[in-house]
Design a protein around this motif. Structure first.
Motif, PDB file in Angstrom:
ATOM      1  N   LEU A  70     -19.536 -10.095  -5.946  1.00  0.00           N
ATOM      2  CA  LEU A  70     -18.131 -10.346  -5.342  1.00  0.00           C
ATOM      3  C   LEU A  70     -17.995  -9.915  -3.818  1.00  0.00           C
ATOM      4  N   TYR A 112     -11.382  -5.482  -3.322  1.00  0.00           N
ATOM      5  CA  TYR A 112     -11.354  -6.613  -4.200  1.00  0.00           C
ATOM      6  C   TYR A 112     -10.046  -6.509  -5.070  1.00  0.00           C
ATOM      7  N   THR A 122     -11.354  -8.947 -13.281  1.00  0.00           N
ATOM      8  CA  THR A 122     -12.682  -9.303 -13.426  1.00  0.00           C
ATOM      9  C   THR A 122     -13.599  -8.772 -14.453  1.00  0.00           C
TER      10      THR A 122
END
Length: 110
Positions: free
Chosen positions: A48, A73, A79
């Motif tokens: 990512l 992020y 996630t």
């Protein structure tokens, strides 16, 4: 090579990097749930946020960065939760493969 082959190769390379970052061998099974979590989170981090791959030689720095990942992020928590759910559903689906009663159930259905 097909696109699928290229993606698979990149995925395997990221996974190898995640193992190596923490001094773990891809040729040996992971010893604990904690090691499994560490490799999974490191793989996700490398995938990512590719710029974090520069720290692959410093497992300590990677571990120290984990609390800051949500800042870099924002979807990190979701996630990780999704991956945990996926992992749990795969383990649940595979339970019958390791059950000593699996063949016995079929016997009684006859």
């Amino acid at each position: 090579a097909t696109v699928e082959d290229l993606v698979h190769g990149d995925t395997i390379e990221l996974l190898r990097m995640a193992y190596k970052a923490h001094g773990l061998s891809v040729d040996e099974p992971l010893e604990s749930e904690a090691q499994e979590q560490l490799v999974i989170k490191t793989y996700l981090l490398f995938f990512l946020l590719p710029w974090t791959q520069e720290a692959q030689g410093n497992g300590t720095a990677l571990k120290e960065f984990f609390p800051e990942v949500p800042d870099a992020y924002p979807g990190w928590g979701d996630t990780v939760l999704w991956v945990e759910d996926l992992k749990a559903s795969i383990k649940h689906r595979n339970l019958g493969e390791h059950s000593p009663f699996e063949n016995k159930v079929e016997y009684f259905r006859q």
